[in-house]
Design an enzyme around this catalytic site. Structure first.
Site, PDB file in Angstrom:
ATOM      1  CD  GLU A   9       9.099  19.950 -15.885  1.00 40.28           C
ATOM      2  OE1 GLU A   9       9.653  19.573 -16.916  1.00 40.28           O
ATOM      3  OE2 GLU A   9       8.540  19.171 -15.095  1.00 40.28           O
ATOM      4  CG  ASP A  82       6.296  17.504 -16.679  1.00 45.40           C
ATOM      5  OD1 ASP A  82       5.333  18.300 -16.715  1.00 45.40           O
ATOM      6  OD2 ASP A  82       7.105  17.380 -17.614  1.00 45.40           O
ATOM      7  CG  ASP A  84       8.243  12.509 -15.201  1.00 46.51           C
ATOM      8  OD1 ASP A  84       8.535  13.584 -14.632  1.00 46.51           O
ATOM      9  OD2 ASP A  84       8.441  12.317 -16.417  1.00 46.51           O
ATOM     10  CD  GLU A  86      14.647  14.419 -15.743  1.00 49.72           C
ATOM     11  OE1 GLU A  86      15.528  15.271 -15.890  1.00 49.72           O
ATOM     12  OE2 GLU A  86      14.902  13.202 -15.634  1.00 49.72           O
ATOM     13  NE  ARG A 287       9.416  12.944 -21.481  1.00 46.73           N
ATOM     14  CZ  ARG A 287       9.295  14.263 -21.570  1.00 46.73           C
ATOM     15  NH1 ARG A 287       8.549  14.897 -20.676  1.00 46.73           N
ATOM     16  NH2 ARG A 287       9.879  14.942 -22.529  1.00 46.73           N
ATOM     17  CG  HIS A 330       1.977   8.592 -14.623  1.00 48.19           C
ATOM     18  ND1 HIS A 330       3.209   8.597 -15.252  1.00 48.19           N
ATOM     19  CD2 HIS A 330       2.188   9.159 -13.413  1.00 48.19           C
ATOM     20  CE1 HIS A 330       4.105   9.145 -14.448  1.00 48.19           C
ATOM     21  NE2 HIS A 330       3.512   9.493 -13.336  1.00 48.19           N
TER      22      HIS A 330
END
Length: 794
Positions: A9, A82, A84, A86, A287, A330
């Site tokens: 990203e 990432d 997660d 998103e 996160r 996580h």
């Protein structure tokens, strides 16, 4: 050409990872999302299973074009966004937009950017997890529908240019309701009694407190009088061992809270700095709502603790996540290498890293051990006992490294509540001498206003939002003007003390400052107005339980237990009906409040939200004479402003005297109170009330500002008086009209010519157009356009 294209990203992450992979890998960045929903009303087809229409924004077209070319040339494309929801959605968008093929595409995830983690991820690729994608899509679609359908209702029924959002509106409601609780709060007074005793052995003395408080001053005075002739002795003595255990490693929420308390960071700043640490390979993914540590991390922490502090300081712990609807499994936020106690980086990065390191290390350390002593002291003339407590640390354990802060520590206190660090040796039946005795009037406190961090904590407790949404939610409600984060001065309050002096009770009236606030969140009048309208007409949207239920449904979609389109249908039908009903039947909201009648004119005085913000109005719109208006001052609110405070606003602007044969006028503007003199404006110093400014003070403020301006200017250019070199916060710079120009590094200020100024101004992209216009007018004598008569003569 490299066989493998790996897409992450951010460029920083790409740079770190590229160092871990061989020449067969080319690592590129997508710079976040590469496409988004179109901005038009047809972005989501509510009649066709909420099908979305996406577009690649203009600033991402070059990135997409390059990635498409590289993807075609590569044998395998690795999507490494990432871990997660998103991140999963970003991988899916890349897959769709770049036209990737399933057999040539691999999805990898890692929660830390280290060589072993990257290589392990490469060895264990998977496909895109469409459950996670659907959960993110459901959130994105639902939030777009709420925003796009609700905002026009607010424009029509409340005020133009407003907007609403699902989680943001709940956050605003929390702040509004807390403010109302504070406004309704009435403090109760009571008297707290504290004594200082001596043992008669050297300088030994200690503090003891009466456990109960007295509601009335007379009761406290009666107690103190009874103690004057009393005999005091230790009636009981109890020693108990006590332990304190360390906190779990950081989650997103607890990191934001602790960085706020210990470092003074805003939630957004904490996440920005943590992002940089993660991308540089310093910490695990930031996160997360998990407090779990991997086996590798637990072993690394043990090695570090035993090596640095010894075996007795180590105790292995495994923490369980309690957060409602905790997302994917996580790890907690921890250092990637426990052996690195500090890192290179800017000050913010070093401080946040050290906080994360200490918290993670402490979580695997032994309990701190104490011995707590409680002594009761008998009063011969009363039935009550004084109680003294003391605490001795026997073993520091995890406290050698880290102690967690609390929100209460930042609240100002006058209570002298602390225990004795250590009590002197005492025995049951031991007589004591009274050194001093005082009863102090104390007041109950209203609920505390939210800080950014305590608001995150509350949202998490309610199950509203997720680690990725806290920071953007808090930024959004401030950017929209619904909430302000600011300091506010306290007010003076009197309180009574009763002290035993020379065998008599002496009463004194003292003062203290109460209610001072630092970096607290206050609702604005427009925030209150929007909140009340939503509560009345769209209660589901701002209902805490409903919003938490929606979050839970997103979790069920992510786990594959719920169909995302079914969830959206169940939500959208009733919501859309409510929109139509409100547009047709709801009255316009004004938040207007009648305050009284102006004694001079007999006209009504009211307060409301106007086009440019909250204001007080004298008169009505249909009066022959135009109504008078005054804006509310900082800290004043429609709900709480009094008639007297409102009328004071019409006393400004007021003339406070003359200086240099010109009037000095005090007024309040957009940026606070100021003095106007000879078309110039001079801000009032903080704490000076504009109603109290004298002529002498106004003159002094003007002179001081002029002197500062003189000292600020290093040099004015003869060719153009609007070009000057000034001393700024970060050193000298050039001001050319309204354009500020940086002086190139290494330039000697004394040798700068006007030609240099023009050259730098023209090269400055921010002020290029302004500079051209300015320099043209400064260097050329422009002819006036001929008048009509002159034109005819020609």
């Amino acid at each position: 050409m490299a066989k493998n294209l790996l897409i992450v990203e951010s460029p920083a992450k790409a740079k770190t990872i590229e160092g871990y992979l061989g020449k067969d890998f080319l690592v590129k960045s997508s710079y976040g999302h590469i496409r988004d929903l179109v901005k038009t009303d047809d972005a989501i087809d509510t009649e066709n299973d909420f099908k979305q229409k996406y577009e690649v924004p203009s600033d991402k077209k070059a990135v997409v074009s390059e990635l498409k070319k590289l993807a075609k040339e590569a044998e395998t494309v690795w999507l490494a966004s990432d871990e997660d929801r998103e991140g999963e959605a970003i991988s899916w968008h890349l897959y769709e937009t770049l036209g990737l093929k399933e057999d040539k595409t691999k999805r990898i995830v890692f929660h830390e950017i280290t060589k072993p983690a990257i290589l392990k991820a490469i060895e264990e690729p998977r496909t895109i997890d469409y459950n996670l994608v659907n959960a993110q899509q459901a959130r994105r679609v639902l939030d777009r529908l709420v925003g796009f359908e609700l905002s026009p209702v607010l424009w029509k029924k409340v005020k133009p240019s407003l907007s609403a959002g699902r989680v943001q509106s709940v956050a605003v409601r929390l702040i509004v309701e807390r403010e109302r609780d504070i406004n309704k709060f009435e403090a109760d007074a009571s008297f707290k009694v504290v004594a200082i005793f001596t043992t008669g052995k050297g300088k030994e003395q200690f503090k003891a407190e009466l456990p109960q408080r007295f509601d009335k001053k007379e009761e406290a005075a009666e107690f103190l009088n009874a103690c004057i002739k009393a005999i005091f002795e230790v009636s009981s003595l109890e020693k108990k061992p006590a332990k304190r255990t360390p906190s779990a490693p950081f989650t997103t929420s607890t990191l934001q809270q602790e960085a706020s308390r210990k470092l003074g960071f805003s939630v957004a700043r904490t996440m920005q700095v943590a992002q940089r640490l993660y991308e540089a390979g310093r910490i695990t993914y930031m996160r997360t709502d998990s407090v779990n540590l991997s086996d590798t991390a637990i072993q690394a922490a043990e090695q570090e603790i035993v090596g640095a502090y010894g075996e007795k300081y180590h105790k292995q712990r495994r923490y369980k996540t309690k957060a409602a609807g905790a997302q994917e499994a996580h790890e907690a936020i921890r250092p990637t290498y426990f052996s690195e106690h500090t890192i290179d980086g800017d000050n913010a990065e070093r401080r946040l890293y050290e906080l994360i390191w200490k918290r993670a290390i402490a979580s695997q350390m032994s309990e701190a051990e104490f011995e707590k002593t409680t002594a009761k002291i008998n009063i011969s003339t009363r039935s009550e006992d004084f109680v003294a407590t003391g605490e001795v640390m026997k073993f520091d354990g995890f406290l050698k490294v880290y102690m967690e802060s609390t929100d209460e520590e930042s609240e100002q206190t006058f209570d002298n509540d602390g225990d004795n660090a250590l009590l002197p040796p005492l025995e049951k039946g031991q007589p004591l001498s009274l050194k001093s005795l005082q009863a102090t009037e104390r007041f109950s406190r209203p609920p505390a206003r939210y800080t950014e961090a305590s608001l995150v904590k509350k949202l998490e407790e309610l199950g509203i939002g997720r680690p990725s949404t806290y920071a953007p939610t808090i930024s959004t409600i401030q950017n929209r003007g619904y909430v302000v984060k600011e300091d506010r001065d306290g007010r003076e309050r009197s309180y009574v003390t009763l002290t035993v002096e020379q065998e008599a009770v002496v009463e004194q009236i003292k003062t203290e400052i109460t209610g001072a606030e630092r970096s607290k969140m206050f609702p604005t009048d427009i925030g209150v107005l929007v909140n009340d309208f939503l509560v009345e007409h769209f209660n589901d949207i701002v209902d805490y339980h409903f919003t938490a239920k929606v979050e839970k449904e997103f979790d069920e979609i992510a786990q594959g237990d719920k169909e995302w389109t079914d969830m959206l249908k169940n939500f959208y039908g009733p919501f859309h009906d409510g929109i139509q009903d409100t547009l047709e039947h709801a009255d316009r909201a004004t938040h207007e409040r009648e305050l009284g009648v102006d004694p001079e004119t007999g006209k009504p005085v009211s307060v409301r939200v106007g086009r440019f913000g909250p204001l007080v109005q004298i008169g009505a719109a249909d009066d022959e004479e135009k109504p008078r208006f005054a804006s509310l001052r900082k800290g004043q609110m429609i709900e709480t402003i009094t008639f007297e405070e409102a009328m004071d606003l019409f006393k400004l602007p007021k003339k406070v005297g003359e200086f240099e044969e010109k009037d000095m006028t005090v007024a309040i503007g957009r940026f606070g109170p100021y003095i106007r003199h000879a078309s110039a404006f001079y801000s009032l110093p903080k704490g000076l009330d504009p109603m109290d400014v004298t002529e002498e003070e106004a003159v002094q403020i003007i002179k001081e500002k002029r002197q500062k301006d003189i000292e600020k200017v290093i040099r004015v250019f003869d060719e153009n008086p609007e070009a000057q070199i000034e001393n700024g916060r970060w050193g000298p710079f050039i001001r050319l009209g309204k354009q500020n120009i940086k002086i190139p590094k290494g330039t000697e200020v004394e040798k700068i010519t006007y030609e240099d100024v023009l050259k730098w101004a023209d090269a400055d992209p921010k002020g290029k157009a302004k500079a051209k216009a300015k320099t043209a007018s400064a260097t050329k004598t422009t002819k006036k356009a001929p008048t009509k008569k002159a034109a005819k003569k020609k």
